[in-house]
Design an enzyme around this catalytic site. Structure first.
Site, PDB file in Angstrom:
ATOM      1  N   HIS A 172       0.840  -1.205   0.000  1.00  0.00           N
ATOM      2  CA  HIS A 172       0.000   0.000   0.000  1.00  0.00           C
ATOM      3  C   HIS A 172       0.876   1.257   0.000  1.00  0.00           C
ATOM      4  O   HIS A 172       0.712   2.145  -0.842  1.00  0.00           O
ATOM      5  CB  HIS A 172      -0.906  -0.014   1.236  1.00  0.00           C
ATOM      6  CG  HIS A 172      -1.738   1.221   1.373  1.00  0.00           C
ATOM      7  ND1 HIS A 172      -3.058   1.284   0.960  1.00  0.00           N
ATOM      8  CD2 HIS A 172      -1.450   2.456   1.871  1.00  0.00           C
ATOM      9  CE1 HIS A 172      -3.530   2.497   1.191  1.00  0.00           C
ATOM     10  NE2 HIS A 172      -2.573   3.230   1.752  1.00  0.00           N
ATOM     11  N   GLU A 173       1.805   1.313   0.942  1.00  0.00           N
ATOM     12  CA  GLU A 173       2.654   2.511   1.033  1.00  0.00           C
ATOM     13  C   GLU A 173       3.585   2.625  -0.168  1.00  0.00           C
ATOM     14  O   GLU A 173       3.883   3.726  -0.626  1.00  0.00           O
ATOM     15  CB  GLU A 173       3.460   2.487   2.341  1.00  0.00           C
ATOM     16  CG  GLU A 173       2.609   2.483   3.604  1.00  0.00           C
ATOM     17  CD  GLU A 173       1.690   3.686   3.710  1.00  0.00           C
ATOM     18  OE1 GLU A 173       1.953   4.710   3.068  1.00  0.00           O
ATOM     19  OE2 GLU A 173       0.681   3.594   4.444  1.00  0.00           O
ATOM     20  N   HIS A 177       2.113   4.487  -2.983  1.00  0.00           N
ATOM     21  CA  HIS A 177       2.309   5.939  -2.928  1.00  0.00           C
ATOM     22  C   HIS A 177       3.674   6.314  -3.502  1.00  0.00           C
ATOM     23  O   HIS A 177       3.815   7.316  -4.212  1.00  0.00           O
ATOM     24  CB  HIS A 177       2.225   6.431  -1.479  1.00  0.00           C
ATOM     25  CG  HIS A 177       0.843   6.453  -0.907  1.00  0.00           C
ATOM     26  ND1 HIS A 177      -0.195   7.147  -1.492  1.00  0.00           N
ATOM     27  CD2 HIS A 177       0.322   5.862   0.210  1.00  0.00           C
ATOM     28  CE1 HIS A 177      -1.292   6.998  -0.769  1.00  0.00           C
ATOM     29  NE2 HIS A 177      -1.004   6.226   0.279  1.00  0.00           N
ATOM     30  N   HIS A 190       3.596   6.204  -7.210  1.00  0.00           N
ATOM     31  CA  HIS A 190       2.865   7.375  -7.710  1.00  0.00           C
ATOM     32  C   HIS A 190       3.809   8.578  -7.800  1.00  0.00           C
ATOM     33  O   HIS A 190       3.805   9.325  -8.786  1.00  0.00           O
ATOM     34  CB  HIS A 190       1.694   7.670  -6.778  1.00  0.00           C
ATOM     35  CG  HIS A 190       0.661   8.579  -7.362  1.00  0.00           C
ATOM     36  ND1 HIS A 190      -0.409   9.050  -6.641  1.00  0.00           N
ATOM     37  CD2 HIS A 190       0.525   9.108  -8.607  1.00  0.00           C
ATOM     38  CE1 HIS A 190      -1.161   9.823  -7.409  1.00  0.00           C
ATOM     39  NE2 HIS A 190      -0.612   9.883  -8.607  1.00  0.00           N
ATOM     40  N   GLU A 239      -5.713   7.761  -2.433  1.00  0.00           N
ATOM     41  CA  GLU A 239      -5.387   6.389  -2.027  1.00  0.00           C
ATOM     42  C   GLU A 239      -5.545   5.371  -3.150  1.00  0.00           C
ATOM     43  O   GLU A 239      -5.142   4.208  -2.985  1.00  0.00           O
ATOM     44  CB  GLU A 239      -6.258   5.972  -0.841  1.00  0.00           C
ATOM     45  CG  GLU A 239      -6.059   6.802   0.416  1.00  0.00           C
ATOM     46  CD  GLU A 239      -4.657   6.691   0.976  1.00  0.00           C
ATOM     47  OE1 GLU A 239      -4.030   5.610   0.845  1.00  0.00           O
ATOM     48  OE2 GLU A 239      -4.164   7.693   1.540  1.00  0.00           O
ATOM     49  N   TYR A 297     -10.800   7.156   1.837  1.00  0.00           N
ATOM     50  CA  TYR A 297     -10.240   5.803   1.760  1.00  0.00           C
ATOM     51  C   TYR A 297     -11.222   4.851   1.084  1.00  0.00           C
ATOM     52  O   TYR A 297     -10.841   4.058   0.211  1.00  0.00           O
ATOM     53  CB  TYR A 297      -9.885   5.294   3.156  1.00  0.00           C
ATOM     54  CG  TYR A 297      -8.516   5.707   3.623  1.00  0.00           C
ATOM     55  CD1 TYR A 297      -7.396   4.939   3.327  1.00  0.00           C
ATOM     56  CD2 TYR A 297      -8.327   6.869   4.350  1.00  0.00           C
ATOM     57  CE1 TYR A 297      -6.130   5.317   3.740  1.00  0.00           C
ATOM     58  CE2 TYR A 297      -7.067   7.261   4.775  1.00  0.00           C
ATOM     59  CZ  TYR A 297      -5.965   6.480   4.473  1.00  0.00           C
ATOM     60  OH  TYR A 297      -4.708   6.867   4.878  1.00  0.00           O
TER      61      TYR A 297
END
Length: 598
Positions: free
Chosen positions: A364-365, A368, A371, A393, A503
């Site tokens: 998940h992190e 980021h 991105h 998110e 979220y």
């Protein structure tokens, strides 16, 4: 010019000196723009100058503030926290520069929009919009009051986070009270002189104990302590923040803080957020009730079997430290992002073996990070994660999907001793477990989202009371007595204030993208991956989120994949778009046609 401008070994004195120097340099630039003759403003001496100083400021500011989360030295963390306060106050001052705003208004009137590149035009429009949202079109008296209010808000938010980051609560338990926890985990814990184990409230200790310990009283103590961190101090802060945010919104002509923040989001209006959350709640409610009944039955059986009576930075986050954008010389600035995590530590005999949930958190992190890395924006304001908050998110949630698919799971995992792969039967159970308790899990997220909306649509709130009521109304489960979860909920003081619904909202888009493009035999397809990169990651915030989604999907996004991922039935009339045949008749969709899976 150095490729990487970041420096991690700063002393406390250097943090203070560099903070003052950054403020001085930036102020000089704003003063130079603010004193330009109105009739002489140009793209080069106004917009370009502001863009250049913004990039320089952002990189240095994030370097100085990041140290509060990761430095091993208490004096450096303290200096970094003070830098955060000082720079946040300076941010407010610069955001309220009516002289600079007037030059931007003059530039918009003078310049031919066709002479600007689309992103430069968007940048000018965004600065003007932000100026209005900062009240620079309002009378001086209101601007002054607004500035003072914003500074108070900023200081309270920093204090709230500082309290949580510096929390050092330790709970003591006997060996018998930690039944069910792995021996290697217990063997690495610190102990007191009377042989009790020390557990902190950091995520690796808290989550493992809550999930694995079969002693109800131990879990209850951990849960209550976790949601009581900084309770008194942060409750006071939060209940000061709520009226201050309401006041700032009112000064700007908005009905509430939620209305203010949502103006820039995909949802636009709080009525749309309320409708989204209410409809999802109605769909999830029967599933949650079924799961709660099932869990209580398991609990009763366990109690009977066991003879029980019924009865620094703490987690993981991505820090965008040096955003991608064009430098004054036209070269592209290299992206630097950091993942700060608290995962299972290695022990004397065993390496760091990540729980599957920790792998999901890492993906998940890292979503980021990707991105940030892939953005090709010209202006730092439009780099990577500067998209609408309720789209932010989506790229990180997208990457999570790969830790629930058999092929990538086999690639990334091996037995740490003999190198053997995960057995197929265990892999199958792991994949199916994604739907376990999905009703209750997502009802809990609705509680948090509704709580956030409630706080930010009024000018006063009893935070503990409102949370307890929502838990009863939506989950049917009481809050831990004596605790106050909102006082530990850092999203209320960061970029998600009034926007925590994002979220769930983002997940609608991430699920639609994944199941439309990747799910059906395209998990490792470079052509599909390139399309996703070009349409979603590369633009950063140079386009609106909805436009990026349409470019990728060739249609408006819908909730079908999202609802299926929650174990809900999608009615035939809600079916999938005809232009997306590969998304129909999937095994995954068939598996979830029932109400729930355990």
């Amino acid at each position: 010019m150095d490729v990487n401008k970041l420096q991690w070994d700063l002393t406390a004195d250097q943090v203070r000196t560099r903070t003052d120097a950054l403020i001085h340099r930036t102020l000089q630039v704003y003063d130079s723009v603010g004193t330009l003759d109105i009739g002489e403003v140009t793209y080069e001496n106004t917009l370009k100058v502001l863009a250049n100083v913004e990039n320089e400021y952002v990189v240095e500011q994030r370097n100085l503030i990041f140290l509060r989360y990761v430095s091993q030295h208490e004096d450096v963390r303290a200096a970094s926290t003070e830098a955060d306060k000082k720079l946040s106050e300076f941010d407010v001052d610069m955001s309220m520069r009516s002289d600079v705003f007037q030059r931007l208004v003059a530039l918009q009137e003078r310049i031919n929009p066709k002479a600007l590149k689309p992103e430069a035009k968007r940048y000018m429009e965004r600065l003007l919009k932000l100026g209005q949202r900062n009240g620079l079109h309002l009378p001086n008296k209101i601007q002054s009051e607004l500035k003072d209010t914003k500074k108070q808000i900023s200081e309270l938010c920093i204090e709230f986070m500082k309290n949580l980051n510096e929390d050092t609560t330790i709970l003591l338990f006997t060996r018998d009270e930690l039944g069910g926890l792995p021996e290697d985990f217990l063997g690495d814990l610190e102990k007191t002189d009377d042989d009790k184990y020390k557990l902190t409230l950091k995520y690796p200790h808290y989550m493992l104990t809550i999930k694995e310990c079969y002693i109800p009283e131990t879990r209850r103590k951990m849960e209550t302590a976790f949601y009581s961190r900084c309770k008194d101090a942060n409750t006071r802060i939060l209940e000061k923040l709520i009226p201050l945010r309401a006041k700032a919104a009112e000064l700007l002509g908005f009905c509430s803080h939620a209305d203010f923040v949502l103006e820039m989001n995909m949802a636009k209006k709080r009525e749309n957020v309320a409708k989204f959350l209410d409809q999802l709640y109605q769909k999830l409610k029967p599933l949650g009730e079924e799961e709660r009944s099932f869990i209580l039955d398991l609990k009763r059986k366990e109690c009977a079997e066991r003879g029980f009576k019924d009865g620094k930075y703490g987690h993981a986050s991505c820090f965008d430290l040096q955003p991608g954008c064009l430098l004054p010389d036209g070269k592209r600035q290299i992206v630097v992002s950091a993942l700060v995590t608290n995962f299972t530590k290695p022990t004397k005999n065993v390496p760091s073996l990540l729980q599957h949930a920790e792998v999901a958190t890492f993906f998940h992190e890292f979503g980021h990070v990707i991105h940030q890395i892939c953005t090709q924006a010209d202006f730092v304001m439009f780099s990577g994660g500067n998209v609408e908050t309720d789209f932010l998110e989506a790229p990180s949630q997208m990457l999570e999907n790969w830790v629930w698919e058999k092929e990538p799971l086999k690639r990334m995992s091996r037995h740490y001793k003999n190198g053997s792969p995960i057995p197929d039967d265990l892999l199958e159970k792991l994949v199916q477990s994604r739907l376990a308790n999905t009703g209750l899990i997502n009802l809990r997220r609705i509680v948090f989202s509704k709580l956030d909306q409630s706080f930010h649509t009024k000018s006063f709130a009893n935070t503990a009371e409102e949370y307890a009521q929502l838990c009863e109304d939506i989950l049917g489960i009481p809050a831990s007595p004596g605790s106050n979860m909102p006082a530990t909920f850092e999203h209320l003081v960061d970029v998600y204030d009034g926007q925590y619904y994002g979220y769930l909202y983002s997940e609608v888009f991430s699920k639609d993208m994944f199941h439309s493009l990747f799910k059906n035999n395209h998990l490792m397809d470079p052509e599909v991956g390139t399309k996703y990169r070009n349409c979603i990651l590369k633009p950063g915030a140079t386009l609106d989120g909805m436009d990026m989604l349409k470019n990728l999907l060739g249609r408006e996004p819908n909730q079908n994949a999202f609802l299926l991922s929650k174990g809900l039935v999608v009615e035939q009339e809600e079916g999938f778009p005809a232009e997306n045949p590969k998304f129909q008749n999937q095994d995954w969709g068939k598996q979830t046609s029932g109400a729930t899976m355990y």
